[in-house]
Design a protein around this motif. Structure first.
Motif, mmCIF file in Angstrom:
data_model
loop_
_atom_site.group_PDB
_atom_site.id
_atom_site.type_symbol
_atom_site.label_atom_id
_atom_site.label_comp_id
_atom_site.label_asym_id
_atom_site.label_seq_id
_atom_site.Cartn_x
_atom_site.Cartn_y
_atom_site.Cartn_z
ATOM 1 N N ALA A 15 0.845 -1.188 0.000
ATOM 2 C CA ALA A 15 0.000 0.000 0.000
ATOM 3 C C ALA A 15 0.883 1.241 0.000
ATOM 4 O O ALA A 15 1.840 1.317 0.772
ATOM 5 C CB ALA A 15 -0.932 0.016 1.214
ATOM 6 N N VAL A 16 0.565 2.194 -0.876
ATOM 7 C CA VAL A 16 1.234 3.492 -0.857
ATOM 8 C C VAL A 16 0.635 4.288 0.287
ATOM 9 O O VAL A 16 -0.575 4.505 0.327
ATOM 10 C CB VAL A 16 1.052 4.230 -2.196
ATOM 11 N N THR A 17 1.450 4.712 1.229
ATOM 12 C CA THR A 17 0.948 5.314 2.464
ATOM 13 C C THR A 17 0.946 6.834 2.459
ATOM 14 O O THR A 17 0.475 7.447 3.417
ATOM 15 C CB THR A 17 1.782 4.832 3.652
ATOM 16 N N GLY A 18 1.465 7.445 1.417
ATOM 17 C CA GLY A 18 1.485 8.904 1.380
ATOM 18 C C GLY A 18 1.897 9.407 0.014
ATOM 19 O O GLY A 18 2.269 8.630 -0.876
ATOM 20 N N ALA A 19 1.843 10.716 -0.164
ATOM 21 C CA ALA A 19 2.208 11.312 -1.443
ATOM 22 C C ALA A 19 3.708 11.169 -1.691
ATOM 23 O O ALA A 19 4.508 11.192 -0.752
ATOM 24 C CB ALA A 19 1.824 12.791 -1.452
ATOM 25 N N PRO A 20 4.120 11.013 -2.935
ATOM 26 C CA PRO A 20 5.554 10.926 -3.236
ATOM 27 C C PRO A 20 6.228 12.271 -3.035
ATOM 28 O O PRO A 20 5.583 13.324 -3.086
ATOM 29 C CB PRO A 20 5.585 10.488 -4.707
ATOM 30 N N GLY A 21 7.534 12.233 -2.829
ATOM 31 C CA GLY A 21 8.303 13.460 -2.666
ATOM 32 C C GLY A 21 9.414 13.529 -3.687
ATOM 33 O O GLY A 21 10.086 12.527 -3.950
ATOM 34 N N ALA A 22 9.606 14.706 -4.311
ATOM 35 C CA ALA A 22 10.706 14.889 -5.256
ATOM 36 C C ALA A 22 12.016 14.950 -4.478
ATOM 37 O O ALA A 22 12.142 15.711 -3.504
ATOM 38 C CB ALA A 22 10.502 16.158 -6.069
ATOM 39 N N VAL A 23 12.987 14.161 -4.879
ATOM 40 C CA VAL A 23 14.262 14.072 -4.172
ATOM 41 C C VAL A 23 15.406 14.124 -5.172
ATOM 42 O O VAL A 23 15.200 13.978 -6.386
ATOM 43 C CB VAL A 23 14.360 12.776 -3.336
ATOM 44 N N ALA A 24 16.607 14.340 -4.663
ATOM 45 C CA ALA A 24 17.791 14.303 -5.517
ATOM 46 C C ALA A 24 18.099 12.863 -5.895
ATOM 47 O O ALA A 24 17.779 11.921 -5.169
ATOM 48 C CB ALA A 24 18.980 14.914 -4.785
ATOM 49 N N GLY A 25 18.736 12.689 -7.031
ATOM 50 C CA GLY A 25 19.087 11.359 -7.496
ATOM 51 C C GLY A 25 20.222 10.765 -6.695
ATOM 52 O O GLY A 25 20.936 11.468 -5.970
ATOM 53 N N PRO A 26 20.430 9.457 -6.785
ATOM 54 C CA PRO A 26 21.533 8.797 -6.071
ATOM 55 C C PRO A 26 22.880 9.373 -6.493
ATOM 56 O O PRO A 26 23.080 9.743 -7.655
ATOM 57 C CB PRO A 26 21.405 7.328 -6.495
ATOM 58 N N ALA A 27 23.800 9.450 -5.552
ATOM 59 C CA ALA A 27 25.136 9.956 -5.856
ATOM 60 C C ALA A 27 25.905 8.942 -6.700
ATOM 61 O O ALA A 27 25.634 7.744 -6.661
ATOM 62 C CB ALA A 27 25.897 10.235 -4.562
#
Length: 311
Positions: A171-183
């Motif tokens: 289950a998706v429990t919340g809205a997605p968040g924009a994040v920086a990509g993996p280093a």
């Protein structure tokens, strides 16, 4: 035995032996009872010791229990689930809540609002790929998903997901968040530090083998070590292969002559494949074995470390 008739010596011996054995069994039973009663009088600790040290015959008579069957633990990884959600969520719109993509996104995350993309947006979503899954604790996971757009832009979103231990429900429990990509990770040092001459027997064998493997020219089997099976790429994607560089781990690979039978080397081959669709740089890791004055391919692996790190 008839009355009045005495038993012969041969008949009396077994009877005497049987009587002695019966008396021994009775004596063991009496001793076991005596030890048990004494333990009861002495207390619970002594009772446990007495029961543990009972007759060996009782232990031997117990049937052998089958060893418990251990099942491999199932690891719940919600990466695919988060990927499906982000794909549907980014393709949906709050203005078109009845669309197929919007309905899919809402079925996966009923409490998450739909986005409102601009109607005149030039760049469209091309594909999404889950790149990282982290278990935060218990059933909580954070999945990072990369979204690639038609203009070449890549955006990353962290999706909170709950997953049961068996991986049977998510289950998706919340809205997605924009994040920086993996280093970008540091590239490890390459073990292939020995230069192999381009005009030597090893480079020649490697070039002919890759030509047969990738272009269908010649038989692959003739370059393989005994017992090695390798199916060529089919249909052949290229018309020619050019070896650009060969490097090895062992010094024996750089020798002008083929070494003694049984010598094993590992090499990294940098090649260029050519065809109607263009030119493609390819890399292969090969293991070769010397046999009867020639090199045989013993193993092939693609996608290897090519170097670039500190040596």
């Amino acid at each position: 035995m008839p009355p009045g008739k005495k038993a012969s010596r041969s008949e009396a011996v077994p009877a005497i032996a049987a009587g002695i054995e019966l008396e021994k069994m009775r004596r063991r039973v009496r001793l076991s009872r005596l030890a048990l009663f004494t333990a009861i009088a002495a207390g619970p600790v002594a009772l446990a010791v007495a029961m543990a040290s009972g007759p060996a015959a009782a232990t031997a008579a117990a049937p052998n229990k089958p060893a418990p069957v251990r099942k491999a633990a199932v690891t719940a990884d919600p990466a695919g689930y988060a990927q499906v959600f982000i794909d549907a969520w980014l393709r949906s719109s709050a203005d078109e809540a009845g669309s197929a993509q919007a309905r899919l996104a809402q079925s996966l995350a009923p409490d998450v609002a739909l986005p409102e993309p601009a109607a005149d947006a030039q760049s469209k979503l091309r594909s999404v790929t889950a790149v990282r899954s982290v278990q935060r604790g218990g059933d909580a996971w954070a999945v990072t998903v990369a979204a690639q757009y038609t203009d070449g832009t890549v955006r990353y979103f962290a999706v909170p997901v709950a997953a049961d231990a068996r991986g049977a429900s998510f289950a998706v429990t919340g809205a997605p968040g924009a994040v920086a990509g993996p280093a970008r990770a540091a590239v490890p040092a390459s073990p292939y530090t020995v230069h192999v001459p381009s005009d030597g027997a090893l480079s020649s064998t490697v070039g002919e083998f890759l030509g047969a493997y990738l272009t269908g020219t010649g038989e692959v089997d003739r370059y393989l070590a005994p017992g090695v099976k390798l199916t060529p790429v089919s249909p052949a994607p290229y018309s020619a292969v050019v070896v650009r560089e060969v490097s090895a781990v062992e010094e024996a690979a750089a020798a002008g002559q083929v070494p003694a039978d049984g010598t094993e080397v590992r090499v990294l081959v940098q090649a260029e494949a050519r065809g109607g669709a263009g030119r493609w740089p390819l890399a292969y890791e090969l293991a070769l074995t010397a046999r009867s004055g020639r090199w045989d391919v013993a193993a092939l692996e693609a996608g290897t470390v090519q170097g670039g790190g500190a040596r």
